[in-house]
Scaffold this motif. Sequence first.
Motif, PDB file in Angstrom:
ATOM      1  N   GLN A   1       1.569  10.937  -6.180  1.00 37.17           N
ATOM      2  CA  GLN A   1       0.616  10.728  -5.091  1.00 37.17           C
ATOM      3  C   GLN A   1      -0.283  11.949  -4.983  1.00 37.17           C
ATOM      4  N   TYR A   2      -1.593  11.683  -4.915  1.00 35.86           N
ATOM      5  CA  TYR A   2      -2.593  12.736  -4.905  1.00 35.86           C
ATOM      6  C   TYR A   2      -3.523  12.573  -3.711  1.00 35.86           C
ATOM      7  N   CYS A   3      -4.031  13.691  -3.210  1.00 32.44           N
ATOM      8  CA  CYS A   3      -5.158  13.677  -2.283  1.00 32.44           C
ATOM      9  C   CYS A   3      -6.445  13.888  -3.086  1.00 32.44           C
ATOM     10  N   ALA A   4      -7.496  13.168  -2.718  1.00 31.86           N
ATOM     11  CA  ALA A   4      -8.778  13.305  -3.405  1.00 31.86           C
ATOM     12  C   ALA A   4      -9.901  12.904  -2.465  1.00 31.86           C
ATOM     13  N   SER A   5     -11.100  13.320  -2.798  1.00 32.59           N
ATOM     14  CA  SER A   5     -12.249  12.863  -2.024  1.00 32.59           C
ATOM     15  C   SER A   5     -12.523  11.395  -2.372  1.00 32.59           C
ATOM     16  N   THR A   6     -13.117  10.684  -1.448  1.00 32.62           N
ATOM     17  CA  THR A   6     -13.417   9.275  -1.687  1.00 32.62           C
ATOM     18  C   THR A   6     -14.408   9.112  -2.832  1.00 32.62           C
ATOM     19  N   ASP A   7     -15.408   9.974  -2.875  1.00 34.72           N
ATOM     20  CA  ASP A   7     -16.412   9.856  -3.933  1.00 34.72           C
ATOM     21  C   ASP A   7     -15.811  10.120  -5.309  1.00 34.72           C
ATOM     22  N   ASP A   8     -14.918  11.103  -5.419  1.00 39.60           N
ATOM     23  CA  ASP A   8     -14.260  11.350  -6.711  1.00 39.60           C
ATOM     24  C   ASP A   8     -13.402  10.157  -7.120  1.00 39.60           C
ATOM     25  N   CYS A   9     -12.704   9.580  -6.162  1.00 39.88           N
ATOM     26  CA  CYS A   9     -11.882   8.398  -6.446  1.00 39.88           C
ATOM     27  C   CYS A   9     -12.744   7.265  -6.998  1.00 39.88           C
ATOM     28  N   LEU A  10     -13.849   6.987  -6.344  1.00 40.31           N
ATOM     29  CA  LEU A  10     -14.707   5.892  -6.784  1.00 40.31           C
ATOM     30  C   LEU A  10     -15.340   6.184  -8.145  1.00 40.31           C
ATOM     31  N   HIS A  11     -15.653   7.440  -8.396  1.00 38.90           N
ATOM     32  CA  HIS A  11     -16.243   7.814  -9.679  1.00 38.90           C
ATOM     33  C   HIS A  11     -15.273   7.581 -10.829  1.00 38.90           C
ATOM     34  N   HIS A  12     -13.991   7.823 -10.604  1.00 39.39           N
ATOM     35  CA  HIS A  12     -12.969   7.696 -11.653  1.00 39.39           C
ATOM     36  C   HIS A  12     -12.173   6.399 -11.539  1.00 39.39           C
ATOM     37  N   LEU A  13     -12.617   5.480 -10.697  1.00 42.82           N
ATOM     38  CA  LEU A  13     -11.811   4.313 -10.353  1.00 42.82           C
ATOM     39  C   LEU A  13     -11.452   3.459 -11.562  1.00 42.82           C
ATOM     40  N   GLN A  14     -12.408   3.146 -12.396  1.00 43.08           N
ATOM     41  CA  GLN A  14     -12.129   2.273 -13.536  1.00 43.08           C
ATOM     42  C   GLN A  14     -11.112   2.909 -14.484  1.00 43.08           C
ATOM     43  N   GLN A  15     -11.236   4.199 -14.710  1.00 48.28           N
ATOM     44  CA  GLN A  15     -10.286   4.905 -15.567  1.00 48.28           C
ATOM     45  C   GLN A  15      -8.881   4.857 -14.971  1.00 48.28           C
ATOM     46  N   LEU A  16      -8.775   5.098 -13.677  1.00 50.42           N
ATOM     47  CA  LEU A  16      -7.474   5.099 -13.022  1.00 50.42           C
ATOM     48  C   LEU A  16      -6.817   3.720 -13.086  1.00 50.42           C
ATOM     49  N   MET A  17      -7.601   2.672 -12.895  1.00 48.91           N
ATOM     50  CA  MET A  17      -7.043   1.324 -12.944  1.00 48.91           C
ATOM     51  C   MET A  17      -6.617   0.957 -14.365  1.00 48.91           C
ATOM     52  N   GLU A  18      -7.362   1.415 -15.339  1.00 48.37           N
ATOM     53  CA  GLU A  18      -7.093   1.055 -16.729  1.00 48.37           C
ATOM     54  C   GLU A  18      -5.901   1.819 -17.303  1.00 48.37           C
ATOM     55  N   GLU A  19      -5.739   3.064 -16.949  1.00 49.78           N
ATOM     56  CA  GLU A  19      -4.766   3.931 -17.614  1.00 49.78           C
ATOM     57  C   GLU A  19      -3.365   3.897 -17.003  1.00 49.78           C
ATOM     58  N   ASN A  20      -3.221   3.349 -15.804  1.00 48.84           N
ATOM     59  CA  ASN A  20      -1.946   3.434 -15.110  1.00 48.84           C
ATOM     60  C   ASN A  20      -1.325   2.056 -14.883  1.00 48.84           C
ATOM     61  N   ARG A  21      -0.025   1.960 -15.127  1.00 46.09           N
ATOM     62  CA  ARG A  21       0.679   0.675 -14.981  1.00 46.09           C
ATOM     63  C   ARG A  21       0.463   0.102 -13.592  1.00 46.09           C
ATOM     64  N   ASN A  22       0.748   0.898 -12.597  1.00 45.32           N
ATOM     65  CA  ASN A  22       0.509   0.525 -11.202  1.00 45.32           C
ATOM     66  C   ASN A  22      -0.402   1.571 -10.591  1.00 45.32           C
ATOM     67  N   PHE A  23      -1.419   1.092  -9.899  1.00 45.26           N
ATOM     68  CA  PHE A  23      -2.350   2.020  -9.257  1.00 45.26           C
ATOM     69  C   PHE A  23      -2.912   1.396  -7.991  1.00 45.26           C
ATOM     70  N   CYS A  24      -3.074   2.212  -6.965  1.00 45.81           N
ATOM     71  CA  CYS A  24      -3.821   1.809  -5.778  1.00 45.81           C
ATOM     72  C   CYS A  24      -4.337   3.064  -5.104  1.00 45.81           C
ATOM     73  N   PHE A  25      -5.233   2.881  -4.154  1.00 43.14           N
ATOM     74  CA  PHE A  25      -5.574   4.014  -3.294  1.00 43.14           C
ATOM     75  C   PHE A  25      -5.658   3.563  -1.850  1.00 43.14           C
ATOM     76  N   TYR A  26      -5.316   4.491  -0.967  1.00 38.27           N
ATOM     77  CA  TYR A  26      -5.479   4.323   0.471  1.00 38.27           C
ATOM     78  C   TYR A  26      -6.661   5.171   0.910  1.00 38.27           C
ATOM     79  N   TRP A  27      -7.555   4.566   1.668  1.00 40.34           N
ATOM     80  CA  TRP A  27      -8.676   5.316   2.255  1.00 40.34           C
ATOM     81  C   TRP A  27      -8.378   5.565   3.726  1.00 40.34           C
ATOM     82  N   TYR A  28      -8.538   6.817   4.152  1.00 41.53           N
ATOM     83  CA  TYR A  28      -8.259   7.216   5.526  1.00 41.53           C
ATOM     84  C   TYR A  28      -9.578   7.429   6.261  1.00 41.53           C
TER      85      TYR A  28
END
Length: 400
Positions: free
Chosen positions: A193-220
């Motif tokens: 589990q990582y903390c990240a900025s929302t913009d960084d998450c969205l920028h890397h979103l496709q990579q994160l979804m593709e490379e990891n068996r299970n992936f999600c993010f929570y936006w606060y």
Amino acid sequence: MAVIDKKVWTNWSGDIHFEPSIAMAPSSEEELRQIVCRAIEHGQTIRAMGARHSCSPLIKTNQVLLSLENFKGLHGHNAQQQLATVGAGATVEEIGEDLFAVGLGMINTGHINQQQIAGAISTGTHGAGKKLTNLSGQVAGIRMITGTGEIKEYNETDHPRIMQALKVSLGSMGLFTQVTLKSLPAFQLHRRQYCASTDDCLHHLQQLMEENRNFCFYWYPRRDDVSLRLWNFPGQGTQQLPYARLYKEYTGWGKDVLPTSHSLKYNELEYALEAQTAPACFTAIRKRVLEKHRSQVAWRILYRPIAADDAWLSNAYQRDIVAITIHQHATLPYRDYFNDIEQILQHYGGRPHWGKKHSLKAAQLRRLYPMWQPFQDLRTAFDPHGVFLNDHLTEILIEE
């Protein structure tokens, strides 16, 4: 047959209250069958409850309420074929333990381990993972009691169309007593589990979804940042996240690492968007929340990719999706917030989660599901007397 001495029932969040005429916990298929036959004879309706985790009034009834709490356990397994048959009233946690004892594990789970498997399957409940289907996609066979009082068994090989209807059927076609699940040899997962900025998450979103068996993010919303959640077989998945700060990690068996127990109670609104439109939808929701709802929102928004499947009423039917889930703590008002955000979700062509808050009725839902009419034809054949309907199901399944 045990009659449950409880007058007023609620769902898990406490938002829905109702008084059935009788609540029972049958201990065998024959008792269950007799209940259905009596209901047909006397013109009554039946709703079966699982863990009562749904935010929609799927189990609300003033007539017969059934608990399947006695329908549990491992009824058989085939390690070579990686199949396991379990009682339909078993929770995800219980199934995890039963399968682990014979060297197997569920392919994927939702985030909560208290849900009963029949309810989770029937509502299209899911976990997170671009290449993983919802729980109904793991179903290979179903044993059930139909609305004519018959005990029937169906499987994907011999009854493919019936299974496409049954898997996500909201309890409207019958009472599941056993479910045969596709499984895997027991496996371990490494959770980070990582903390990240929302913009960084969205920028890397496709990579994160593709490379990891299970992936999600929570936006606060209050902080406008995210928590990234990654689950992988040890040594696999995205290794470097220089834009994020790791704050928690551990490794364990899938049954212990994928689902968790939740003590906080909340209401939920969720729609499934086509994968390619989901980022734009989330961006629109983020903008609306920051501009209008930030001070009233007490909890997070969840973004989960899910693979396409073939269940006719699955919100992932024939399309890869992302589920966007809006939460509000159970003690706080949610209607104005949910109603506003739901308009955005609908604008982007979302399909609602059957077990969560939504405002759509049958005529609107028909347009979202290509196999709507074939499902209705089979539902009517399985339950010609409407034994398994309540007011809510009538509103969302039967057009005026």
